[in-house]
Design a protein around this motif. Structure first.
Motif, short mmCIF file in Angstrom:
data_model
loop_
_atom_site.label_atom_id
_atom_site.label_comp_id
_atom_site.label_asym_id
_atom_site.label_seq_id
_atom_site.Cartn_x
_atom_site.Cartn_y
_atom_site.Cartn_z
N ILE A 1 0.93 -1.27 0.08
CA ILE A 1 -0.44 0.46 -0.39
C ILE A 1 0.87 1.42 -0.06
N SER B 1 -2.33 -1.56 -3.44
CA SER B 1 -3.92 -0.46 -3.05
C SER B 1 -3.67 1.10 -2.95
N GLN C 1 -3.71 3.31 -0.07
CA GLN C 1 -4.38 3.18 1.20
C GLN C 1 -3.59 4.56 1.62
N ASP D 1 -6.26 6.43 8.43
CA ASP D 1 -7.01 5.29 7.88
C ASP D 1 -6.65 3.83 8.34
#
Ligand code: GLN
Length: 281
Positions: free
Chosen positions: A142, A166, A168, A173
């Motif tokens: 990430i 991904s 992120q 978060d």
């Protein structure tokens, strides 16, 4: 003008006082072989355009621009990876961190394991891990930076690997929708703008701030967040491997003590700096 060879590039570095001795040889190898793609022993009559290109590269190097950005690639764990100023140039100490993980996993073969890299940048860590662990590991990366992920994706595809990437924002978060991991690894931003501990801030000026300097003034923000939250993303007995700021190795380890992580182990890098931390959940 005249015949060019590798020696002439080395002399140019020395005459222009850009670099000397081994450094001049190393950079000349990059210019001659990796960028111009000439063989080391070649003796060539260069075109005007080729000469101009070399002069321009020497100029860029003289401004302090890293050769890897000029070449558009870097070497990591024997692999050629695309790099741009959107990603940190992979470092040899990060290769050592990867070697530690591979050594541990290979020495205790088990079911397929899941590995996550936080702040993946060029993708160097997951790519090296997947290349060596093959089907014995599912590998994820990430990063908060979409441009960095584009480079990582390019590198993953170039090596035809199955790695899930991904976007992120870990600090804001945490980690979402990826399940539990056996191993979490990270080389987070850890350089402190306020202290310039290694006197290296000037040298780092071509690289992405996002990858070097933790946001919001707390140089340890990533380590604190990892120490406080990552147990919940690990299977029982899972491990975290972190690259550390050598000047704050004790403090960084303490965040994990306070978080009651087990089996702290620090390793020095080849320069003798306390660079790597392994903890168990
Ligand atoms: N090792 C890098 C340097 O000091 C920093 C990498 C990082 O912040 N993660 O040049």
């Amino acid at each position: 003008m005249g015949i060019w060879n590798l020696r002439k590039i080395i002399s140019a570095f020395e005459e222009l006082k850009i670099a000397e001795a081994r450094e001049a040889e190393n950079l000349s190898g990059w210019v001659w072989e990796e960028i111009m793609e000439f063989s080391p022993g070649a003796e060539l009559n260069l075109t005007q355009d080729q000469e101009k290109r070399i002069t321009n590269i020497l100029f860029r190097i003289s401004t302090g621009e890293p050769i890897q950005y000029i070449a558009g690639h870097a070497w990591f764990y024997g692999m050629k990876l695309k790099v741009t100023p959107d990603v940190l140039i992979p470092r040899p100490e990060t290769e050592e961190l990867v070697a530690w993980i591979i050594e541990d996993i290979k020495s205790s073969p088990q079911r397929e394991i899941r590995i996550l890299d936080i702040g993946t940048g060029s993708g160097c860590i997951p790519i090296a891990l997947k290349m060596h662990l093959k089907d014995s590991a599912s590998v994820f990366g990430i990063d908060v930076s979409q441009p960095a992920l584009d480079i990582a994706r390019y590198n993953v595809q170039a090596y035809k690997l199955d790695i899930k990437l991904s976007q992120q924002d870990f600090l804001t978060d945490g980690i979402f929708e990826l399940g539990l991991f056996d191993v979490i690894v990270s080389n987070p931003p850890y350089v402190s703008r306020d202290f310039d501990e290694a006197g290296s801030i000037n040298q780092l000026r071509f690289e992405p701030s996002l990858a070097l300097y933790p946001s919001g003034g707390d140089p340890d923000v990533f380590y604190k967040k990892i120490a406080n939250t990552c147990k919940s993303y690990l299977v029982p007995g899972g491990s975290c491997y972190l690259e550390m700021n050598e000047f704050r190795a004790d403090q960084i380890q303490n965040y994990f003590r306070n978080g009651e992580w087990k089996r702290h182990e620090i390793r020095e890098d080849l320069q003798g700096a306390e660079r790597m931390l392994k903890v168990k959940s």
